[in-house]
Design an enzyme around this catalytic site. Structure first.
Site, PDB file in Angstrom:
ATOM      1  N   SER A 149       8.356  12.912   9.164  1.00 53.71           N
ATOM      2  CA  SER A 149       9.102  13.315  10.357  1.00 53.71           C
ATOM      3  C   SER A 149       8.644  14.700  10.827  1.00 53.71           C
ATOM      4  O   SER A 149       7.488  14.868  11.197  1.00 53.71           O
ATOM      5  CB  SER A 149      10.606  13.262  10.061  1.00 53.71           C
ATOM      6  OG  SER A 149      11.354  13.327  11.249  1.00 53.71           O
ATOM      7  N   ASP A 225      12.893   2.260  13.060  1.00 54.87           N
ATOM      8  CA  ASP A 225      13.235   3.678  13.058  1.00 54.87           C
ATOM      9  C   ASP A 225      14.025   4.013  14.317  1.00 54.87           C
ATOM     10  O   ASP A 225      13.545   3.820  15.438  1.00 54.87           O
ATOM     11  CB  ASP A 225      11.940   4.493  13.009  1.00 54.87           C
ATOM     12  CG  ASP A 225      12.155   5.964  12.746  1.00 54.87           C
ATOM     13  OD1 ASP A 225      13.131   6.534  13.255  1.00 54.87           O
ATOM     14  OD2 ASP A 225      11.322   6.540  12.022  1.00 54.87           O
ATOM     15  N   HIS A 258      13.806   5.168   9.083  1.00 53.54           N
ATOM     16  CA  HIS A 258      13.342   6.556   8.963  1.00 53.54           C
ATOM     17  C   HIS A 258      13.660   7.155   7.589  1.00 53.54           C
ATOM     18  O   HIS A 258      13.401   8.322   7.351  1.00 53.54           O
ATOM     19  CB  HIS A 258      14.029   7.392  10.058  1.00 53.54           C
ATOM     20  CG  HIS A 258      13.352   8.691  10.375  1.00 53.54           C
ATOM     21  ND1 HIS A 258      12.163   8.762  11.069  1.00 53.54           N
ATOM     22  CD2 HIS A 258      13.698   9.989  10.102  1.00 53.54           C
ATOM     23  CE1 HIS A 258      11.814  10.031  11.227  1.00 53.54           C
ATOM     24  NE2 HIS A 258      12.723  10.792  10.646  1.00 53.54           N
TER      25      HIS A 258
END
Length: 281
Positions: A149, A225, A258
């Site tokens: 991320s 995600d 995620h």
């Protein structure tokens, strides 16, 4: 430079350790984690630097990913720094938001007040931390970098700007095009000011346009995600890679999200990828 061991746990024949030290670049006390595989007891080993995402510390990846098993097998050290400077004197988002300030350093060198005194995470990851690691632990000069991320953004940017320092780069769910993403725009406006040309120095898609030296790269993204379309902008990265011919493998993983469940599923692929590109131990 001060270095204090604050925890030590044996696993898979090696050692996971946490240390604190006084950072000259960040002007505060910092913590990092390191996993030393069994081979490091009698020889130097290559090292992978892992950059975590928003709200994380050095602990999230080391505790949730299961990376130590394959790192032990392949003889790779893993280093996980914190995601921002820390301390009562370090400024935070005035609203205590999760996406700016503490836990959200974005791996940039801040130029704006009050952030620039402490928020120099780019230089910390590129220079100060590796120097500390290489002077105090049995690692050699074979380095790779990876992240998730915000940390995936950091890993790609750092590798693209310093291809001579790293053998390979990989990322899970990276913020690919932060100049066009709400997370990135908020962080860059705060840390770097309103000169958007400066923002491009920390955007993987922009850096690919001018990249002259390539290193092997791997990106994994989950199709489920929740941040994929608004924040991560994988399509922009795909286009930049296609336009430049950069040797980056981008994989869409069906139904993954995620979370660290996603990372734990594919982390072995990433460690083996880095091991192959760093060469034999």
């Amino acid at each position: 430079m001060s270095l204090e061991n604050i925890s030590s746990n044996k696993l898979f024949g090696g050692w996971h350790k946490q240390y604190t030290h006084d950072s000259q670049i960040l002007n505060c006390n910092m913590r990092f984690a390191i996993y030393l595989p069994p081979e490091s007891q009698h020889k130097t080993v290559p090292v992978l630097y892992w950059l975590s995402g928003l709200t994380c510390t050095d602990e999230n990846f080391m505790q949730k990913s299961g990376v130590q098993r394959v790192a032990s097998e392949l003889g790779i050290a893993i280093v996980a720094p914190d995601t921002s400077p820390r301390g009562d004197h370090v400024p935070d988002d005035p609203d205590s938001a999760y996406d700016f300030g503490l836990g959200a350093g974005f791996y940039v060198n801040a130029t704006q007040q009050p952030w620039r005194q402490h928020y120099q995470m780019y230089d910390y990851v590129v220079s100060e931390l590796p120097e500390l690691i290489e002077h105090n632990f049995p690692v050699n000069d074979k380095r790779s970098i990876a992240g998730h991320s915000m940390g995936g953004h950091g890993a790609l940017v750092i590798a693209l700007r310093n291809p001579d320092r790293y053998s390979s780069v990989s990322a899970f769910s990276p913020i690919c095009n932060p100049v066009n993403a709400p997370w990135g725009q908020k962080a860059f406006m705060g840390y770097l000011g309103n000169d958007r040309e400066q923002w491009k120095n920390y955007d993987a898609c922009e850096l690919l346009k001018t990249s002259s030296q390539a290193i092997p790269a791997l990106v994994d993204q989950g199709s489920s995600d929740a941040f994929l379309h608004e924040q991560l902008h994988l399509d922009a990265l795909k286009k930049a890679v296609a336009d430049t011919g950069y040797p980056m493998t981008i994989r869409m993983q069906a139904h993954y999200d995620h979370s660290y469940y996603f990372i734990a599923t594919f982390i072995e692929d990433h460690i083996r990828f880095h091991s192959e590109n760093m060469g034999p131990v």
